[in-house]
Enzyme design. Structure first.
Site: not given
Ligand code: NAD
Ligand code: USQ
Length: 404
Positions: A192-193, A111, A129, A44, A190, A196, A22-23, A264, A155
């Site tokens: 995941y978090h 992520r 990973n 992928l 989490s 990071k 996505y990003c 939700t 994050t």
């Molecule tokens: P995404 O899942 O859409 O994209 C991640 C991409 O990385 C995927 O295409 C996946 O195939 C690839 N990938 C994962 N593991 C890999 C590996 N071991 N080797 C090669 N490729 C790999 O996620 P996104 O939403 O685009 O997020 C991108 C980054 O930004 C992440 O690190 C995420 O933590 C961070 N981020 C995202 C958000 C958000 O709201 N989407 C917010 C804050 C931070």
């Molecule tokens: N939430 C709701 N309803 C929903 C979805 C989420 O109330 O339907 C709440 C969650 O409980 C949480 C907040 O909204 O308190 C944010 O949740 P989210 O799913 O939008 O985001 P999060 O799980 O924190 O993760 C996303 C990305 C991650 C990135 C993070 C940035 O998936 O990759 O690191 O946002 S941050 O939130 O600043 O840590």
């Protein structure tokens, strides 16, 4: 003074790890459009997670090969492609020797917080990973491109929700009469978090020990889908996740409103986070690349533009939906997560503004366009994927099949 994008005589070479996501996809196209020489590295694996969990993007997305071919035919620009897993060091080393990046933007991680809380094997996968992948990137830079700037997606969730202001990476503390500037305390909530947090520690250490140059972008929750480049052709369209595992708050609410599903809100809805438009994600990354960290510097930027609580987002979407004739309802869902539902939140985010970020703040027109976008694709929505299915408390060692 700040360098303009690609301002040097030789075109900067940028490796975008996770460039099919996505990003990453939006960023890779933008940088390619802006005269950077771009290579995408991606395993992928994200497309595989979707297949395994039975999920799909709201928008139909083309294969990475079709995407890159279409980009070439639309703009004449070439994006190089390396398909592989960065946890495989031999593969990563090969990409470094072949592409010779001046900067690496690392988006390539698992992520989703809920994905990391499904079961033991997903928790272990996520940390393996993410942590090993980043370690390999650090070793590849040291071995092959010592001067390369690492721009790493972190994050805001690394900080948690402390009852004091959140600073950008570091906090100055006076303790028993002595003062030091220390890494800001981390309270991730989490697996995941937490991955990071572990990455940040590893990167900070290698900046000190090896003189790496790195920028940790502690990004907030991203919303939106359209960018100038992905707009050019339907085959360039970005993904938009709305399901309970990968969908994020505001994007989910817009899709829910479009299909008439109650919004939700988890628990009390006072959960406050930093948010930003995907057009600002690409702007921030470009600014970080154009103004690299110094050798040995571990730079931390908080990458978001505005703070909202979940309740505030629900009410903004309700109002915007009203204008389009949608009758949007909100339903409090028992919170599947363990997190504060009412808390203080005030996070600094000035460093990217100082570098020149011009934020796209959340406006009526953006909400309107995101809602219309969701309405356009609403027949693709699988409503069974909307409710959350992963519980922070029920996670166990037993493999879990997540099926709606
Ligand atoms: P995404 O899942 O859409 O994209 C991640 C991409 O990385 C995927 O295409 C996946 O195939 C690839 N990938 C994962 N593991 C890999 C590996 N071991 N080797 C090669 N490729 C790999 O996620 P996104 O939403 O685009 O997020 C991108 C980054 O930004 C992440 O690190 C995420 O933590 C961070 N981020 C995202 C958000 C958000 O709201 N989407 C917010 C804050 C931070
Ligand atoms: N939430 C709701 N309803 C929903 C979805 C989420 O109330 O339907 C709440 C969650 O409980 C949480 C907040 O909204 O308190 C944010 O949740 P989210 O799913 O939008 O985001 P999060 O799980 O924190 O993760 C996303 C990305 C991650 C990135 C993070 C940035 O998936 O990759 O690191 O946002 S941050 O939130 O600043 O840590």
């Amino acid at each position: 003074s700040h360098q303009a994008s690609g301002g040097s005589s030789k075109r900067k070479r940028v490796m975008v790890i996770g460039g099919d996501g996505y990003c990453g996809w939006a960023t890779a196209l933008h940088l390619s459009n802006k005269t950077y020489e771009v290579a995408i590295v991606d395993s992928l694996v994200r497309r595989l997670f979707d297949h395994q969990l039975g999920l799909d993007s709201l928008t139909p997305i083309s294969s990475i090969h079709s995407r890159i071919r279409r980009w070439k035919s639309e703009t004449g620009k070439t994006i190089q492609l390396y398909i592989g897993d960065i946890c495989d060091f031999e593969f990563l080393a090969e990409t470094f020797e072949s592409f010779k990046p001046d900067a690496v933007v690392h988006f390539g991680e698992q992520r989703s917080a809920p994905y990391s809380m499904i079961d033991r094997s997903r928790a272990v996968f996520t940390q393996n990973n993410n942590v090993i992948g980043t370690l390999n990137v650090l070793f590849a830079i040291k071995e092959f491109r010592e001067d390369c700037h690492l721009v790493k997606l972190g994050t805001m969730g690394e900080y948690g929700t402390p009852n004091i202001d959140i600073e950008e990476g570091y906090i100055t503390i006076t303790h028993n009469g002595r003062t030091d500037t220390l890494p800001y305390p981390k309270q991730a909530s989490s697996f995941y978090h937490l991955s990071k947090v572990h990455d940040s520690n590893n990167i900070a250490f290698t900046c000190k020990a090896w003189g790496m140059r790195a920028t940790d972008l502690n990004q907030g929750v991203v919303y939106g889908v359209r960018t100038d480049e992905t707009e050019m052709h339907e085959e360039l369209c970005n993904r938009l996740d709305y399901d309970g595992v990968f969908g994020t708050a505001l994007n989910r609410f817009c899709v829910q409103a479009a299909v008439g599903h109650p919004l939700t809100v988890y628990g009390k809805g006072g959960q406050t986070r930093g948010y930003l438009d995907i057009r600002d994600t690409i702007q921030c990354v470009e600014l970080a690349i154009a103004n690299p960290a110094q050798r040995g510097e571990f730079r931390v930027f908080n990458q978001f533009t505005e703070q909202f609580s979940v309740n505030e987002l629900a009410s903004l979407v309700t109002k915007a939906g009203d204008k389009l004739g949608l009758n949007v309802e909100t339903k409090s869902v028992p919170n599947p997560r363990v997190e504060a539902e009412e808390h203080y939140y005030n996070a600094k985010h000035t460093k990217l503004i100082e570098l020149g970020l011009k934020p796209h703040l959340l406006s009526d027109s953006l909400l309107d366009s995101l809602l219309n976008f969701a309405i356009q694709f609403k027949d693709r929505v699988d409503v069974k994927q909307i409710m959350p299915s992963v519980s922070w408390k029920k996670i166990g060692a037993k493999p879990k099949t997540v099926a709606a």
